[in-house]
Design a protein around this motif. Structure first.
Motif, PDB file in Angstrom:
ATOM      1  N   VAL A 215      -8.714  -7.678  -7.992  1.00 57.70           N
ATOM      2  CA  VAL A 215      -7.764  -7.151  -7.007  1.00 57.70           C
ATOM      3  C   VAL A 215      -8.090  -7.712  -5.630  1.00 57.70           C
ATOM      4  CG1 VAL A 215      -6.739  -5.077  -5.999  1.00 57.70           C
ATOM      5  CG2 VAL A 215      -7.658  -5.006  -8.336  1.00 57.70           C
ATOM      6  N   ILE A 216      -7.042  -8.140  -4.922  1.00 57.65           N
ATOM      7  CA  ILE A 216      -7.176  -8.551  -3.526  1.00 57.65           C
ATOM      8  C   ILE A 216      -6.423  -7.549  -2.666  1.00 57.65           C
ATOM      9  CG2 ILE A 216      -6.678 -10.326  -1.812  1.00 57.65           C
ATOM     10  CD1 ILE A 216      -6.880 -12.387  -4.026  1.00 57.65           C
ATOM     11  N   VAL A 217      -7.108  -6.920  -1.736  1.00 54.91           N
ATOM     12  CA  VAL A 217      -6.484  -6.026  -0.767  1.00 54.91           C
ATOM     13  C   VAL A 217      -6.385  -6.801   0.546  1.00 54.91           C
ATOM     14  CG1 VAL A 217      -6.603  -3.829   0.447  1.00 54.91           C
ATOM     15  CG2 VAL A 217      -7.473  -4.007  -1.899  1.00 54.91           C
ATOM     16  N   VAL A 218      -5.183  -6.855   1.105  1.00 55.09           N
ATOM     17  CA  VAL A 218      -4.946  -7.640   2.315  1.00 55.09           C
ATOM     18  C   VAL A 218      -4.764  -6.696   3.499  1.00 55.09           C
ATOM     19  CG1 VAL A 218      -3.522  -9.409   3.403  1.00 55.09           C
ATOM     20  CG2 VAL A 218      -3.826  -9.409   0.915  1.00 55.09           C
ATOM     21  N   GLY A 219      -5.530  -6.917   4.547  1.00 56.54           N
ATOM     22  CA  GLY A 219      -5.423  -6.084   5.738  1.00 56.54           C
ATOM     23  C   GLY A 219      -6.776  -5.552   6.147  1.00 56.54           C
ATOM     24  N   LEU A 220      -6.847  -5.002   7.359  1.00 64.25           N
ATOM     25  CA  LEU A 220      -8.116  -4.481   7.859  1.00 64.25           C
ATOM     26  C   LEU A 220      -7.920  -3.164   8.606  1.00 64.25           C
ATOM     27  CD1 LEU A 220     -10.888  -5.734   7.408  1.00 64.25           C
ATOM     28  CD2 LEU A 220     -10.793  -6.699   9.704  1.00 64.25           C
TER      29      LEU A 220
ATOM     30  N   ALA B 186       0.815  -1.218   0.000  1.00 67.12           N
ATOM     31  CA  ALA B 186       0.000   0.000   0.000  1.00 67.12           C
ATOM     32  C   ALA B 186       0.845   1.262   0.000  1.00 67.12           C
ATOM     33  CB  ALA B 186      -0.936  -0.001   1.205  1.00 67.12           C
ATOM     34  N   GLN B 187       2.082   1.199   0.463  1.00 61.23           N
ATOM     35  CA  GLN B 187       2.949   2.377   0.427  1.00 61.23           C
ATOM     36  C   GLN B 187       3.110   2.913  -0.992  1.00 61.23           C
ATOM     37  OE1 GLN B 187       7.220   1.923   1.122  1.00 61.23           O
ATOM     38  NE2 GLN B 187       7.120   3.623   2.578  1.00 61.23           N
ATOM     39  N   GLY B 188       3.066   2.029  -1.979  1.00 60.47           N
ATOM     40  CA  GLY B 188       3.240   2.453  -3.366  1.00 60.47           C
ATOM     41  C   GLY B 188       1.952   2.783  -4.084  1.00 60.47           C
ATOM     42  N   TYR B 189       0.812   2.563  -3.443  1.00 63.88           N
ATOM     43  CA  TYR B 189      -0.476   2.841  -4.082  1.00 63.88           C
ATOM     44  C   TYR B 189      -0.753   4.344  -4.095  1.00 63.88           C
ATOM     45  CZ  TYR B 189      -5.557   3.001  -4.758  1.00 63.88           C
ATOM     46  OH  TYR B 189      -6.810   3.290  -5.217  1.00 63.88           O
TER      47      TYR B 189
ATOM     48  N   SER C  30     -11.119 -20.063  -3.239  1.00 65.30           N
ATOM     49  CA  SER C  30     -10.039 -19.505  -4.048  1.00 65.30           C
ATOM     50  C   SER C  30     -10.633 -18.596  -5.111  1.00 65.30           C
ATOM     51  CB  SER C  30      -9.222 -20.617  -4.708  1.00 65.30           C
ATOM     52  OG  SER C  30     -10.005 -21.345  -5.639  1.00 65.30           O
ATOM     53  N   THR C  31      -9.787 -17.786  -5.697  1.00 64.92           N
ATOM     54  CA  THR C  31     -10.213 -16.905  -6.781  1.00 64.92           C
ATOM     55  C   THR C  31      -9.026 -16.546  -7.644  1.00 64.92           C
ATOM     56  OG1 THR C  31     -11.432 -14.880  -7.309  1.00 64.92           O
ATOM     57  CG2 THR C  31      -9.844 -14.746  -5.514  1.00 64.92           C
ATOM     58  N   GLU C  32      -9.303 -16.236  -8.895  1.00 67.05           N
ATOM     59  CA  GLU C  32      -8.274 -15.693  -9.775  1.00 67.05           C
ATOM     60  C   GLU C  32      -8.038 -14.231  -9.402  1.00 67.05           C
ATOM     61  OE1 GLU C  32      -6.621 -17.276 -12.362  1.00 67.05           O
ATOM     62  OE2 GLU C  32      -7.553 -19.156 -11.708  1.00 67.05           O
ATOM     63  N   ALA C  33      -6.801 -13.789  -9.547  1.00 72.25           N
ATOM     64  CA  ALA C  33      -6.470 -12.399  -9.213  1.00 72.25           C
ATOM     65  C   ALA C  33      -5.363 -11.890 -10.123  1.00 72.25           C
ATOM     66  CB  ALA C  33      -6.047 -12.272  -7.752  1.00 72.25           C
ATOM     67  N   ASP C  34      -5.416 -10.603 -10.389  1.00 73.34           N
ATOM     68  CA  ASP C  34      -4.373  -9.947 -11.184  1.00 73.34           C
ATOM     69  C   ASP C  34      -3.428  -9.125 -10.328  1.00 73.34           C
ATOM     70  OD1 ASP C  34      -5.551 -10.578 -13.922  1.00 73.34           O
ATOM     71  OD2 ASP C  34      -7.222  -9.472 -13.001  1.00 73.34           O
ATOM     72  N   LEU C  35      -3.940  -8.647  -9.187  1.00 74.98           N
ATOM     73  CA  LEU C  35      -3.166  -7.732  -8.344  1.00 74.98           C
ATOM     74  C   LEU C  35      -3.453  -8.022  -6.884  1.00 74.98           C
ATOM     75  CD1 LEU C  35      -1.501  -5.075  -7.808  1.00 74.98           C
ATOM     76  CD2 LEU C  35      -3.665  -3.834  -8.095  1.00 74.98           C
ATOM     77  N   VAL C  36      -2.386  -8.061  -6.064  1.00 71.45           N
ATOM     78  CA  VAL C  36      -2.524  -8.135  -4.617  1.00 71.45           C
ATOM     79  C   VAL C  36      -1.928  -6.867  -4.024  1.00 71.45           C
ATOM     80  CG1 VAL C  36      -1.840  -9.327  -2.500  1.00 71.45           C
ATOM     81  CG2 VAL C  36      -2.468 -10.653  -4.526  1.00 71.45           C
ATOM     82  N   VAL C  37      -2.727  -6.134  -3.259  1.00 68.82           N
ATOM     83  CA  VAL C  37      -2.267  -4.929  -2.569  1.00 68.82           C
ATOM     84  C   VAL C  37      -2.136  -5.271  -1.094  1.00 68.82           C
ATOM     85  CG1 VAL C  37      -2.728  -2.520  -2.015  1.00 68.82           C
ATOM     86  CG2 VAL C  37      -3.447  -3.442  -4.230  1.00 68.82           C
ATOM     87  N   TRP C  38      -0.921  -5.179  -0.591  1.00 72.12           N
ATOM     88  CA  TRP C  38      -0.659  -5.522   0.801  1.00 72.12           C
ATOM     89  C   TRP C  38      -0.863  -4.290   1.688  1.00 72.12           C
ATOM     90  CZ3 TRP C  38      -0.225 -10.515   1.869  1.00 72.12           C
ATOM     91  CH2 TRP C  38       0.229 -11.387   0.875  1.00 72.12           C
TER      92      TRP C  38
END
Length: 450
Positions: free
Chosen positions: A183-188, A166-169, A328-336
Protein backbone atom coordinates in the motif's frame (compact mmCIF):
# COMPACT_ATOMS: atom_id res chain seq x y z
CA UNK A 1 -30.82 44.35 8.54
CA UNK A 2 -34.07 43.94 10.42
CA UNK A 3 -34.32 41.36 13.15
CA UNK A 4 -37.03 39.45 11.30
CA UNK A 5 -34.77 38.76 8.32
CA UNK A 6 -34.86 35.22 7.02
CA UNK A 7 -31.49 33.51 6.98
CA UNK A 8 -30.59 30.22 5.34
CA UNK A 9 -27.71 28.11 6.66
CA UNK A 10 -26.49 25.43 4.29
CA UNK A 11 -25.14 22.37 6.07
CA UNK A 12 -25.65 20.82 9.51
CA UNK A 13 -22.08 19.88 10.23
CA UNK A 14 -20.35 21.51 13.22
CA UNK A 15 -20.09 24.93 11.54
CA UNK A 16 -23.69 24.89 10.38
CA UNK A 17 -24.90 23.88 13.83
CA UNK A 18 -23.01 26.60 15.73
CA UNK A 19 -24.16 29.13 13.12
CA UNK A 20 -27.81 28.08 13.34
CA UNK A 21 -27.75 28.25 17.13
CA UNK A 22 -25.95 31.62 17.18
CA UNK A 23 -28.27 33.26 14.65
CA UNK A 24 -31.37 31.90 16.36
CA UNK A 25 -30.07 33.24 19.67
CA UNK A 26 -29.85 36.69 18.08
CA UNK A 27 -33.56 36.57 17.24
CA UNK A 28 -33.14 35.86 13.54
CA UNK A 29 -35.50 33.66 11.52
CA UNK A 30 -33.00 30.96 10.57
CA UNK A 31 -33.46 27.70 8.67
CA UNK A 32 -30.72 25.12 8.21
CA UNK A 33 -30.84 23.05 5.02
CA UNK A 34 -29.04 19.70 5.35
CA UNK A 35 -28.77 17.13 2.56
CA UNK A 36 -28.39 14.18 4.99
CA UNK A 37 -30.92 12.54 7.28
CA UNK A 38 -28.45 13.09 10.14
CA UNK A 39 -26.34 15.90 11.60
CA UNK A 40 -22.62 16.22 12.17
CA UNK A 41 -21.28 16.23 8.63
CA UNK A 42 -17.77 14.81 8.61
CA UNK A 43 -18.20 13.55 12.19
CA UNK A 44 -21.14 11.26 11.36
CA UNK A 45 -19.51 7.95 10.48
CA UNK A 46 -20.87 6.66 7.16
CA UNK A 47 -23.08 9.73 6.87
CA UNK A 48 -25.99 8.89 4.51
CA UNK A 49 -25.02 11.86 2.34
CA UNK A 50 -21.96 9.86 1.23
CA UNK A 51 -19.55 12.69 2.03
CA UNK A 52 -18.21 11.80 5.46
CA UNK A 53 -14.45 11.34 5.62
CA UNK A 54 -14.50 9.76 9.09
CA UNK A 55 -12.59 6.51 9.42
CA UNK A 56 -13.23 4.06 12.23
CA UNK A 57 -10.28 5.11 14.39
CA UNK A 58 -10.73 8.87 13.87
CA UNK A 59 -10.22 11.07 16.92
CA UNK A 60 -9.85 14.80 17.40
CA UNK A 61 -6.39 16.28 17.51
CA UNK A 62 -7.57 18.95 19.94
CA UNK A 63 -8.25 18.71 23.65
CA UNK A 64 -11.65 19.46 25.26
CA UNK A 65 -10.53 22.95 26.28
CA UNK A 66 -9.49 23.70 22.69
CA UNK A 67 -12.70 22.21 21.27
CA UNK A 68 -15.28 23.78 23.58
CA UNK A 69 -17.82 26.36 22.47
CA UNK A 70 -18.56 29.65 24.22
CA UNK A 71 -21.42 28.22 26.27
CA UNK A 72 -21.12 24.48 25.77
CA UNK A 73 -18.28 22.49 27.33
CA UNK A 74 -17.19 18.99 26.40
CA UNK A 75 -17.91 16.27 29.01
CA UNK A 76 -15.56 16.66 31.98
CA UNK A 77 -15.03 12.90 32.23
CA UNK A 78 -14.22 12.50 28.53
CA UNK A 79 -10.86 11.63 26.98
CA UNK A 80 -8.21 14.11 25.91
CA UNK A 81 -9.00 13.29 22.28
CA UNK A 82 -12.61 12.41 21.56
CA UNK A 83 -13.66 9.82 18.99
CA UNK A 84 -15.92 10.64 16.07
CA UNK A 85 -18.79 8.92 17.92
CA UNK A 86 -18.26 11.16 20.95
CA UNK A 87 -18.04 14.33 18.86
CA UNK A 88 -21.25 13.43 17.02
CA UNK A 89 -23.05 12.72 20.30
CA UNK A 90 -21.75 16.00 21.74
CA UNK A 91 -23.16 18.00 18.85
CA UNK A 92 -26.43 16.09 18.96
CA UNK A 93 -26.71 17.09 22.61
CA UNK A 94 -25.87 20.67 21.65
CA UNK A 95 -28.99 20.83 19.48
CA UNK A 96 -31.19 19.67 22.35
CA UNK A 97 -29.42 21.86 24.90
CA UNK A 98 -30.33 24.99 22.93
CA UNK A 99 -33.54 23.69 21.38
CA UNK A 100 -33.11 24.34 17.67
CA UNK A 101 -33.72 20.89 16.16
CA UNK A 102 -36.89 22.13 14.49
CA UNK A 103 -34.84 24.67 12.52
CA UNK A 104 -32.97 21.90 10.67
CA UNK A 105 -34.64 20.64 7.51
CA UNK A 106 -33.13 17.29 6.58
CA UNK A 107 -32.76 15.66 3.16
CA UNK A 108 -32.63 19.02 1.40
CA UNK A 109 -29.78 19.09 -1.10
CA UNK A 110 -29.19 22.66 -2.19
CA UNK A 111 -28.75 22.68 -5.96
CA UNK A 112 -28.75 26.42 -6.66
CA UNK A 113 -28.59 29.68 -4.76
CA UNK A 114 -29.47 32.68 -6.93
CA UNK A 115 -28.85 36.22 -5.69
CA UNK A 116 -31.76 38.58 -6.24
CA UNK A 117 -31.08 42.02 -7.76
CA UNK A 118 -32.61 43.92 -4.85
CA UNK A 119 -30.85 41.76 -2.26
CA UNK A 120 -31.63 38.38 -0.82
CA UNK A 121 -31.57 34.91 -2.30
CA UNK A 122 -33.69 32.32 -4.01
CA UNK A 123 -32.48 28.89 -2.97
CA UNK A 124 -33.51 25.62 -4.59
CA UNK A 125 -33.30 22.47 -2.48
CA UNK A 126 -33.98 18.99 -3.85
CA UNK A 127 -36.01 16.52 -1.77
CA UNK A 128 -35.65 13.00 -3.06
CA UNK A 129 -35.47 12.50 -6.80
CA UNK A 130 -38.28 14.73 -8.00
CA UNK A 131 -39.46 17.29 -5.47
CA UNK A 132 -37.80 20.72 -5.36
CA UNK A 133 -38.39 23.38 -2.72
CA UNK A 134 -37.75 27.07 -3.25
CA UNK A 135 -36.73 29.19 -0.25
CA UNK A 136 -36.76 32.99 -0.38
CA UNK A 137 -34.14 34.30 2.01
CA UNK A 138 -32.67 37.65 3.01
CA UNK A 139 -29.20 36.26 3.70
CA UNK A 140 -27.27 33.06 3.10
CA UNK A 141 -24.57 31.40 5.20
CA UNK A 142 -22.64 28.62 3.45
CA UNK A 143 -21.37 26.05 5.96
CA UNK A 144 -20.64 23.12 3.68
CA UNK A 145 -16.98 23.16 4.63
CA UNK A 146 -13.85 21.86 2.97
CA UNK A 147 -13.83 18.10 3.66
CA UNK A 148 -16.14 16.66 1.05
CA UNK A 149 -14.77 17.24 -2.50
CA UNK A 150 -11.71 14.95 -2.82
CA UNK A 151 -8.53 16.18 -4.44
CA UNK A 152 -6.65 13.52 -6.43
CA UNK A 153 -3.54 14.58 -8.33
CA UNK A 154 -3.13 13.61 -11.97
CA UNK A 155 -0.28 11.14 -12.39
CA UNK A 156 1.01 10.01 -15.79
CA UNK A 157 0.63 6.37 -16.75
CA UNK A 158 -1.85 3.68 -15.79
CA UNK A 159 -2.07 1.92 -12.44
CA UNK A 160 -3.36 -1.65 -12.52
CA UNK A 161 -4.09 -1.77 -8.80
CA UNK A 162 -6.80 -0.02 -6.76
CA UNK A 163 -6.89 3.71 -6.09
CA UNK A 164 -8.87 5.08 -3.15
CA UNK A 165 -9.19 8.58 -1.75
CA UNK A 166 -8.92 8.77 2.02
CA UNK A 167 -12.54 9.95 2.14
CA UNK A 168 -13.57 6.37 1.37
CA UNK A 169 -11.18 4.69 3.81
CA UNK A 170 -12.76 3.18 6.94
CA UNK A 171 -10.28 0.63 8.34
CA UNK A 172 -7.64 -1.86 7.11
CA UNK A 173 -10.38 -4.20 5.87
CA UNK A 174 -12.90 -1.70 4.51
CA UNK A 175 -13.53 -0.89 1.72
CA UNK A 176 -10.40 -2.72 0.48
CA UNK A 177 -8.88 -5.63 2.45
CA UNK A 178 -5.22 -4.72 2.87
CA UNK A 179 -3.88 -7.95 4.43
CA UNK A 180 -0.90 -9.07 2.40
CA UNK A 181 -1.11 -5.98 0.20
CA UNK A 182 1.51 -3.42 -0.73
CA UNK A 183 0.00 0.00 0.00
CA UNK A 184 1.15 3.52 -0.84
CA UNK A 185 -0.41 6.35 1.17
CA UNK A 186 0.08 9.74 -0.49
CA UNK A 187 0.14 12.90 1.59
CA UNK A 188 1.57 14.22 4.84
CA UNK A 189 -1.44 15.70 6.61
CA UNK A 190 -3.19 14.28 9.67
CA UNK A 191 -5.28 11.80 7.73
CA UNK A 192 -2.46 10.44 5.56
CA UNK A 193 -0.13 9.97 8.54
CA UNK A 194 -2.82 8.33 10.66
CA UNK A 195 -3.88 5.94 7.90
CA UNK A 196 -0.28 5.01 7.08
CA UNK A 197 0.43 4.37 10.77
CA UNK A 198 -2.70 2.24 11.12
CA UNK A 199 -1.91 0.18 8.02
CA UNK A 200 1.68 -0.20 9.17
CA UNK A 201 0.39 -1.89 12.33
CA UNK A 202 -2.03 -4.13 10.43
CA UNK A 203 -1.43 -7.14 8.18
CA UNK A 204 -0.37 -5.22 5.08
CA UNK A 205 2.76 -6.62 3.45
CA UNK A 206 4.34 -3.18 3.08
CA UNK A 207 3.27 0.43 3.61
CA UNK A 208 4.87 3.45 1.96
CA UNK A 209 4.23 7.12 2.77
CA UNK A 210 4.75 9.31 -0.29
CA UNK A 211 4.95 13.09 -0.05
CA UNK A 212 5.99 15.89 -2.38
CA UNK A 213 6.98 18.38 0.34
CA UNK A 214 7.60 18.52 4.04
CA UNK A 215 5.50 19.80 6.89
CA UNK A 216 5.89 20.04 10.64
CA UNK A 217 4.61 16.88 12.33
CA UNK A 218 4.01 17.06 16.06
CA UNK A 219 2.95 14.46 18.63
CA UNK A 220 -0.32 14.88 20.54
CA UNK A 221 1.02 13.50 23.81
CA UNK A 222 4.20 13.42 25.83
CA UNK A 223 4.67 10.98 28.73
CA UNK A 224 1.00 10.10 28.47
CA UNK A 225 -0.18 13.71 28.80
CA UNK A 226 -1.79 15.86 26.11
CA UNK A 227 0.88 18.39 25.14
CA UNK A 228 -1.69 21.16 24.63
CA UNK A 229 -3.63 20.51 27.84
CA UNK A 230 -2.43 23.60 29.71
CA UNK A 231 -1.21 25.74 26.83
CA UNK A 232 -2.82 29.21 26.96
CA UNK A 233 -4.67 30.89 24.09
CA UNK A 234 -5.55 27.66 22.26
CA UNK A 235 -9.28 28.48 22.12
CA UNK A 236 -11.16 31.55 20.88
CA UNK A 237 -12.69 31.67 24.35
CA UNK A 238 -9.38 31.92 26.17
CA UNK A 239 -8.89 35.51 27.28
CA UNK A 240 -5.50 36.79 26.11
CA UNK A 241 -3.35 38.39 28.82
CA UNK A 242 -3.38 42.17 29.24
CA UNK A 243 -0.06 42.74 27.49
CA UNK A 244 -1.37 40.96 24.38
CA UNK A 245 -4.53 43.05 24.34
CA UNK A 246 -2.38 46.20 24.50
CA UNK A 247 -0.46 45.25 21.34
CA UNK A 248 -2.01 46.90 18.24
CA UNK A 249 -4.10 44.38 16.34
CA UNK A 250 -2.09 44.73 13.13
CA UNK A 251 1.02 43.46 14.97
CA UNK A 252 -0.48 40.63 17.02
CA UNK A 253 -0.46 37.83 14.49
CA UNK A 254 3.09 38.59 13.32
CA UNK A 255 4.23 38.68 16.95
CA UNK A 256 2.46 35.39 17.59
CA UNK A 257 4.05 33.89 14.46
CA UNK A 258 7.55 34.80 15.66
CA UNK A 259 6.92 33.48 19.16
CA UNK A 260 5.29 30.30 17.83
CA UNK A 261 8.24 29.63 15.53
CA UNK A 262 10.72 29.90 18.37
CA UNK A 263 8.61 27.85 20.79
CA UNK A 264 7.69 25.10 18.33
CA UNK A 265 11.27 24.81 17.09
CA UNK A 266 12.42 24.39 20.68
CA UNK A 267 9.74 21.84 21.58
CA UNK A 268 9.58 19.81 18.39
CA UNK A 269 12.84 20.46 16.56
CA UNK A 270 14.42 17.16 17.62
CA UNK A 271 11.21 15.30 16.77
CA UNK A 272 11.30 16.86 13.30
CA UNK A 273 14.95 15.97 12.80
CA UNK A 274 14.18 12.34 13.57
CA UNK A 275 11.35 12.38 11.03
CA UNK A 276 13.76 13.70 8.39
CA UNK A 277 16.33 11.05 9.34
CA UNK A 278 13.58 8.49 8.74
CA UNK A 279 13.17 9.78 5.20
CA UNK A 280 10.58 12.56 5.26
CA UNK A 281 11.35 15.77 3.33
CA UNK A 282 12.52 18.92 5.03
CA UNK A 283 9.61 21.01 6.38
CA UNK A 284 9.08 24.74 5.81
CA UNK A 285 11.24 27.02 7.91
CA UNK A 286 8.18 28.38 9.69
CA UNK A 287 6.08 25.68 11.42
CA UNK A 288 2.83 27.50 10.63
CA UNK A 289 3.43 28.00 6.90
CA UNK A 290 1.35 24.89 6.44
CA UNK A 291 -1.11 23.83 9.11
CA UNK A 292 1.02 21.44 11.20
CA UNK A 293 0.23 17.74 11.18
CA UNK A 294 -0.52 16.22 14.58
CA UNK A 295 0.08 12.45 14.73
CA UNK A 296 1.55 10.39 17.55
CA UNK A 297 2.42 7.04 15.94
CA UNK A 298 3.99 8.08 12.63
CA UNK A 299 7.53 8.60 13.97
CA UNK A 300 7.70 5.14 15.52
CA UNK A 301 6.13 3.60 12.40
CA UNK A 302 8.84 5.16 10.23
CA UNK A 303 11.76 4.42 12.55
CA UNK A 304 10.65 0.81 13.03
CA UNK A 305 10.28 0.25 9.30
CA UNK A 306 6.56 -0.54 9.45
CA UNK A 307 6.11 2.47 7.17
CA UNK A 308 8.72 3.51 4.60
CA UNK A 309 9.03 7.12 3.45
CA UNK A 310 9.11 7.79 -0.28
CA UNK A 311 9.12 11.00 -2.33
CA UNK A 312 6.43 12.18 -4.74
CA UNK A 313 5.05 9.74 -7.31
CA UNK A 314 6.33 10.48 -10.82
CA UNK A 315 4.31 7.95 -12.85
CA UNK A 316 2.45 4.67 -12.86
CA UNK A 317 3.55 1.67 -14.89
CA UNK A 318 1.06 -1.15 -14.38
CA UNK A 319 1.58 -2.37 -10.84
CA UNK A 320 4.85 -0.49 -10.53
CA UNK A 321 4.92 2.98 -9.00
CA UNK A 322 7.88 5.15 -9.94
CA UNK A 323 8.97 8.02 -7.67
CA UNK A 324 10.70 11.26 -8.61
CA UNK A 325 14.05 10.07 -7.18
CA UNK A 326 14.08 7.17 -9.65
CA UNK A 327 13.16 4.49 -7.11
CA UNK A 328 10.11 2.32 -7.68
CA UNK A 329 8.04 -0.37 -6.03
CA UNK A 330 5.22 -2.75 -6.78
CA UNK A 331 1.90 -1.75 -5.23
CA UNK A 332 -1.61 -3.11 -4.95
CA UNK A 333 -3.34 -0.07 -3.48
CA UNK A 334 -2.82 3.70 -3.54
CA UNK A 335 -4.62 5.72 -0.86
CA UNK A 336 -4.77 9.40 -1.72
CA UNK A 337 -4.54 11.41 1.51
CA UNK A 338 -4.22 14.55 -0.57
CA UNK A 339 -6.98 16.64 0.91
CA UNK A 340 -10.05 18.29 -0.53
CA UNK A 341 -11.04 21.11 -2.82
CA UNK A 342 -12.88 24.06 -1.36
CA UNK A 343 -15.94 24.38 -3.56
CA UNK A 344 -19.46 25.79 -3.35
CA UNK A 345 -21.15 24.40 -6.49
CA UNK A 346 -24.53 25.90 -5.63
CA UNK A 347 -23.20 29.49 -5.67
CA UNK A 348 -22.98 31.42 -8.97
CA UNK A 349 -19.55 31.47 -10.54
CA UNK A 350 -19.54 35.26 -10.80
CA UNK A 351 -19.47 35.39 -7.00
CA UNK A 352 -17.16 32.44 -6.33
CA UNK A 353 -15.31 31.30 -9.41
CA UNK A 354 -14.81 27.53 -9.78
CA UNK A 355 -11.31 26.66 -8.68
CA UNK A 356 -10.93 29.71 -6.46
CA UNK A 357 -10.03 27.99 -3.22
CA UNK A 358 -9.00 31.11 -1.37
CA UNK A 359 -11.52 33.84 -2.17
CA UNK A 360 -11.19 37.37 -0.84
CA UNK A 361 -13.53 38.02 2.08
CA UNK A 362 -14.16 40.64 4.76
CA UNK A 363 -13.04 39.33 8.15
CA UNK A 364 -12.62 35.95 6.48
CA UNK A 365 -16.40 35.62 6.45
CA UNK A 366 -18.42 38.11 4.36
CA UNK A 367 -18.39 38.33 0.58
CA UNK A 368 -16.97 41.73 -0.44
CA UNK A 369 -19.70 42.39 -3.02
CA UNK A 370 -22.68 40.66 -1.43
CA UNK A 371 -23.11 41.66 2.19
CA UNK A 372 -25.82 39.02 2.49
CA UNK A 373 -23.48 36.11 1.68
CA UNK A 374 -21.19 34.53 4.27
CA UNK A 375 -18.79 31.58 4.33
CA UNK A 376 -18.37 30.09 7.80
CA UNK A 377 -16.19 27.23 9.01
CA UNK A 378 -13.18 27.54 6.73
CA UNK A 379 -9.87 28.79 8.05
CA UNK A 380 -6.45 27.83 9.36
CA UNK A 381 -6.69 28.08 13.14
CA UNK A 382 -4.09 26.39 15.31
CA UNK A 383 -6.86 24.42 16.97
CA UNK A 384 -10.37 23.13 16.43
CA UNK A 385 -12.23 24.87 13.62
CA UNK A 386 -15.77 24.93 15.03
CA UNK A 387 -15.03 27.35 17.91
CA UNK A 388 -13.63 29.77 15.32
CA UNK A 389 -16.77 29.14 13.25
CA UNK A 390 -18.81 30.27 16.24
CA UNK A 391 -16.83 33.52 16.33
CA UNK A 392 -17.57 34.03 12.63
CA UNK A 393 -21.25 33.31 13.29
CA UNK A 394 -21.30 35.94 16.04
CA UNK A 395 -20.19 38.50 13.47
CA UNK A 396 -22.91 37.36 11.04
CA UNK A 397 -25.56 37.53 13.78
CA UNK A 398 -24.51 41.03 14.86
CA UNK A 399 -24.58 42.34 11.29
CA UNK A 400 -27.91 40.79 10.31
CA UNK A 401 -29.63 41.76 13.56
CA UNK A 402 -28.55 45.39 13.25
CA UNK A 403 -26.30 45.33 16.31
CA UNK A 404 -23.26 45.87 14.10
CA UNK A 405 -22.75 48.29 11.20
CA UNK A 406 -20.11 47.82 8.53
CA UNK A 407 -17.36 50.42 8.13
CA UNK A 408 -17.35 52.84 5.24
CA UNK A 409 -16.78 51.36 1.80
CA UNK A 410 -13.17 52.51 1.53
CA UNK A 411 -12.24 51.01 4.91
CA UNK A 412 -14.10 47.84 4.10
CA UNK A 413 -12.25 47.40 0.81
CA UNK A 414 -8.92 47.91 2.56
CA UNK A 415 -9.70 45.09 4.98
CA UNK A 416 -10.67 42.52 2.37
CA UNK A 417 -8.10 39.72 2.22
CA UNK A 418 -7.80 36.07 1.20
CA UNK A 419 -9.94 33.88 3.44
CA UNK A 420 -7.02 31.53 4.15
CA UNK A 421 -3.96 33.43 5.41
CA UNK A 422 -0.43 32.29 4.60
CA UNK A 423 0.26 31.27 8.19
CA UNK A 424 -2.09 29.38 10.49
CA UNK A 425 -3.56 31.82 13.01
CA UNK A 426 -4.04 31.75 16.74
CA UNK A 427 -7.75 31.30 17.60
CA UNK A 428 -7.64 33.48 20.70
CA UNK A 429 -6.14 36.38 18.72
CA UNK A 430 -8.67 35.86 15.95
CA UNK A 431 -11.51 36.09 18.48
CA UNK A 432 -9.96 39.13 20.17
CA UNK A 433 -9.77 40.99 16.85
CA UNK A 434 -13.35 40.03 16.05
CA UNK A 435 -14.61 41.25 19.44
CA UNK A 436 -12.83 44.57 18.93
CA UNK A 437 -14.37 44.95 15.48
CA UNK A 438 -17.82 44.10 16.83
CA UNK A 439 -17.45 46.83 19.43
CA UNK A 440 -16.46 49.33 16.74
CA UNK A 441 -19.38 48.21 14.60
CA UNK A 442 -21.77 48.51 17.55
CA UNK A 443 -20.71 52.15 18.01
CA UNK A 444 -21.26 52.79 14.31
CA UNK A 445 -24.72 51.21 14.56
CA UNK A 446 -25.66 53.41 17.51
CA UNK A 447 -24.53 56.53 15.69
CA UNK A 448 -26.55 55.59 12.63
CA UNK A 449 -29.66 55.00 14.76
CA UNK A 450 -29.24 58.08 16.87
Amino acid sequence: MRKACRVGVIGAGPSGLVTTKTLAGAGLDVTCLEMSSGIGGHWLYDNPNGRSSAYRSLQTNTTPSMSRLSDYEMPPDGPDFASHEQIHAWFDGYIDRFGFRDRILHERRVTAARPLPAGGWEVEARRGERETEVHRLDALVACTGSYWSPRIPSVPGDFDGVQLHAQGYRDPDNPVPTAGQRVIVVGLGNTACEIASELGSSHAEAVFLSSRGGTWIMPKTRNGEAIARNVPMTSPFDEPPTWVRMVPSRWRQSLFARMAKARMSQMFGEHQRRLQAAGLPEPPEHPLEKRPTVCDPILDALESGRVEARPQIERFDGRRVVFVDGSSTEADLVVWGTGYRLTYPYLPKELLAPGDENPDMFLGTMHPERHDLFLVGVGRPTGAFWPSAEVQAQFVAALLSGAYALPKARTLRRRIAPMLPKLAYNPALFALSMREELRRGARRARRQKG
